[in-house]
Motif scaffolding. Sequence first.
Motif, PDB file in Angstrom:
ATOM      1  N   GLU A 137       5.263   2.292  -7.954  1.00 49.89           N
ATOM      2  CA  GLU A 137       4.587   2.701  -9.187  1.00 49.89           C
ATOM      3  C   GLU A 137       3.428   3.645  -8.883  1.00 49.89           C
ATOM      4  O   GLU A 137       2.446   3.254  -8.235  1.00 49.89           O
ATOM      5  CB  GLU A 137       4.027   1.469  -9.923  1.00 49.89           C
TER       6      GLU A 137
ATOM      7  N   TYR B 224      -5.041  -4.545  -2.206  1.00 50.39           N
ATOM      8  CA  TYR B 224      -5.858  -5.674  -1.743  1.00 50.39           C
ATOM      9  C   TYR B 224      -5.419  -6.135  -0.345  1.00 50.39           C
ATOM     10  O   TYR B 224      -6.228  -6.164   0.593  1.00 50.39           O
ATOM     11  CB  TYR B 224      -5.782  -6.831  -2.746  1.00 50.39           C
ATOM     12  N   SER B 225      -4.130  -6.452  -0.210  1.00 48.27           N
ATOM     13  CA  SER B 225      -3.642  -6.844   1.124  1.00 48.27           C
ATOM     14  C   SER B 225      -3.756  -5.681   2.099  1.00 48.27           C
ATOM     15  O   SER B 225      -3.980  -5.882   3.297  1.00 48.27           O
ATOM     16  CB  SER B 225      -2.186  -7.324   1.038  1.00 48.27           C
TER      17      SER B 225
ATOM     18  N   THR C 272       2.365  -2.180  -2.241  1.00 43.91           N
ATOM     19  CA  THR C 272       0.920  -1.948  -2.122  1.00 43.91           C
ATOM     20  C   THR C 272       0.134  -2.618  -3.240  1.00 43.91           C
ATOM     21  O   THR C 272      -0.962  -3.124  -3.008  1.00 43.91           O
ATOM     22  CB  THR C 272       0.627  -0.433  -2.176  1.00 43.91           C
TER      23      THR C 272
ATOM     24  N   ASN D 123      -1.722 -10.192  -6.068  1.00 38.53           N
ATOM     25  CA  ASN D 123      -2.187  -9.956  -4.694  1.00 38.53           C
ATOM     26  C   ASN D 123      -2.199 -11.262  -3.912  1.00 38.53           C
ATOM     27  O   ASN D 123      -2.246 -12.338  -4.497  1.00 38.53           O
ATOM     28  CB  ASN D 123      -3.602  -9.364  -4.733  1.00 38.53           C
TER      29      ASN D 123
ATOM     30  N   ILE E 176       3.885   1.360   1.141  1.00 38.82           N
ATOM     31  CA  ILE E 176       4.874   1.942   0.231  1.00 38.82           C
ATOM     32  C   ILE E 176       4.779   1.278  -1.138  1.00 38.82           C
ATOM     33  O   ILE E 176       4.777   0.039  -1.236  1.00 38.82           O
ATOM     34  CB  ILE E 176       6.298   1.767   0.790  1.00 38.82           C
TER      35      ILE E 176
HETATM   36  N1  SAH Z   1       0.828  -6.609  -1.280  1.00 34.90           N
HETATM   37  C1  SAH Z   1       0.083  -6.665  -2.527  1.00 34.90           C
HETATM   38  C2  SAH Z   1       0.927  -7.213  -3.667  1.00 34.90           C
HETATM   39  C3  SAH Z   1       2.191  -6.416  -3.908  1.00 34.90           C
HETATM   40  S1  SAH Z   1       2.926  -6.862  -5.469  1.00 34.90           S
HETATM   41  C4  SAH Z   1      -1.135  -7.576  -2.331  1.00 34.90           C
HETATM   42  O1  SAH Z   1      -0.962  -8.694  -1.824  1.00 34.90           O
HETATM   43  O2  SAH Z   1      -2.244  -7.168  -2.670  1.00 34.90           O
HETATM   44  C5  SAH Z   1       4.463  -6.042  -5.305  1.00 34.90           C
HETATM   45  C6  SAH Z   1       4.387  -4.519  -5.443  1.00 34.90           C
HETATM   46  O3  SAH Z   1       5.666  -3.991  -5.063  1.00 34.90           O
HETATM   47  C7  SAH Z   1       4.115  -4.039  -6.886  1.00 34.90           C
HETATM   48  O4  SAH Z   1       3.034  -3.149  -6.915  1.00 34.90           O
HETATM   49  C8  SAH Z   1       5.402  -3.310  -7.252  1.00 34.90           C
HETATM   50  O5  SAH Z   1       5.203  -2.165  -8.085  1.00 34.90           O
HETATM   51  C9  SAH Z   1       5.944  -2.887  -5.886  1.00 34.90           C
HETATM   52  N2  SAH Z   1       7.390  -2.618  -5.877  1.00 34.90           N
HETATM   53  C10 SAH Z   1       8.349  -3.198  -6.644  1.00 34.90           C
HETATM   54  N3  SAH Z   1       9.552  -2.678  -6.367  1.00 34.90           N
HETATM   55  C11 SAH Z   1       9.368  -1.742  -5.399  1.00 34.90           C
HETATM   56  C12 SAH Z   1      10.235  -0.844  -4.705  1.00 34.90           C
HETATM   57  N4  SAH Z   1      11.538  -0.805  -4.948  1.00 34.90           N
HETATM   58  N5  SAH Z   1       9.684  -0.029  -3.781  1.00 34.90           N
HETATM   59  C13 SAH Z   1       8.349  -0.068  -3.517  1.00 34.90           C
HETATM   60  N6  SAH Z   1       7.492  -0.888  -4.147  1.00 34.90           N
HETATM   61  C14 SAH Z   1       7.980  -1.727  -5.083  1.00 34.90           C
END
Ligand code: SAH
Length: 229
Positions: A102, A81-82, A77, A40, A99
């Motif tokens: 997982e 957290y963000s 997502t 995050n 979006i």
């Molecule tokens: N924005 C979050 C961190 C995101 S980490 C924060 O700061 O709290 C990146 C996320 O992207 C992971 O949960 C991962 O599963 C997702 N992800 C990876 N490939 C993806 C795809 N093709 N489509 C959508 N989400 C994806």
Amino acid sequence: MSQELWSTVDAYISEVLVGPDEALEGALRRSSEAGLPAINVAPNQGKLLQRPAATSRAGGELLARVQGATRILEVGTLGGYSTIWLARALPPDGRLVTIELEPHHAEVARTNLAEAGLLDRVDVRVGPAAEILADLEGPFDFVFIDADKPSNPEYFQHAVRLSRPGTVVVVDNVVRGGSVADADSDDPAVVGTRRLNALMAAEPRVTATEVQTVGSKGHDGFALAVVVA
Ligand code: SAH
Ligand code: DHB
Ligand code: MG
């Protein structure tokens, strides 16, 4: 120059300027308990997303344009957290679409958003971002791109398509320990980020810059682009 020092300073900044927050700390606790990786954004970067104009001096003229965002789009997502930071910037009638590939991450995020009292404004869409983005209609006022880094060029192009003049696009993790400066890298994340940079530079509708950061998440950085036409 050390990770320990960067983390100490981030902790200090977050203590002074972010403060304790049960919804956000609970979101990280539940995410960790559910086995999600701790990737995050840091608390002080989260606050930058929420109210950039109020927290940043540099580039204030660009960042102020995000004020009043009522439609926000997030790609990636994780545990939300963000998303909590972003959704808090919305007025009561605002909407956020986030979006996540997982299903398990999305489920943890929904719980965290519900605990934060924000689920009524947030639509967590589960699936590959490229497919979900292709079906979305804009405009969005603010876009945060933070998913799989090799796809950043594609996500950026969707963000521009889904924008209006004044839309702000932030892309996380564009420095990754400095590897981005290596033109010969075959790391797909580096290649994707370098393509993103070339696209941002060439896109006449956008003006963009990037800022390196050090902190609790290491040496990294974010891109800030404003759609100007
Ligand atoms: N924005 C979050 C961190 C995101 S980490 C924060 O700061 O709290 C990146 C996320 O992207 C992971 O949960 C991962 O599963 C997702 N992800 C990876 N490939 C993806 C795809 N093709 N489509 C959508 N989400 C994806
Ligand atoms: C990763 C993803 C992120 O969004 C981040 O902030 C840090 C790391 C990763 O995929 O490793
Ligand atoms: Mg990130």
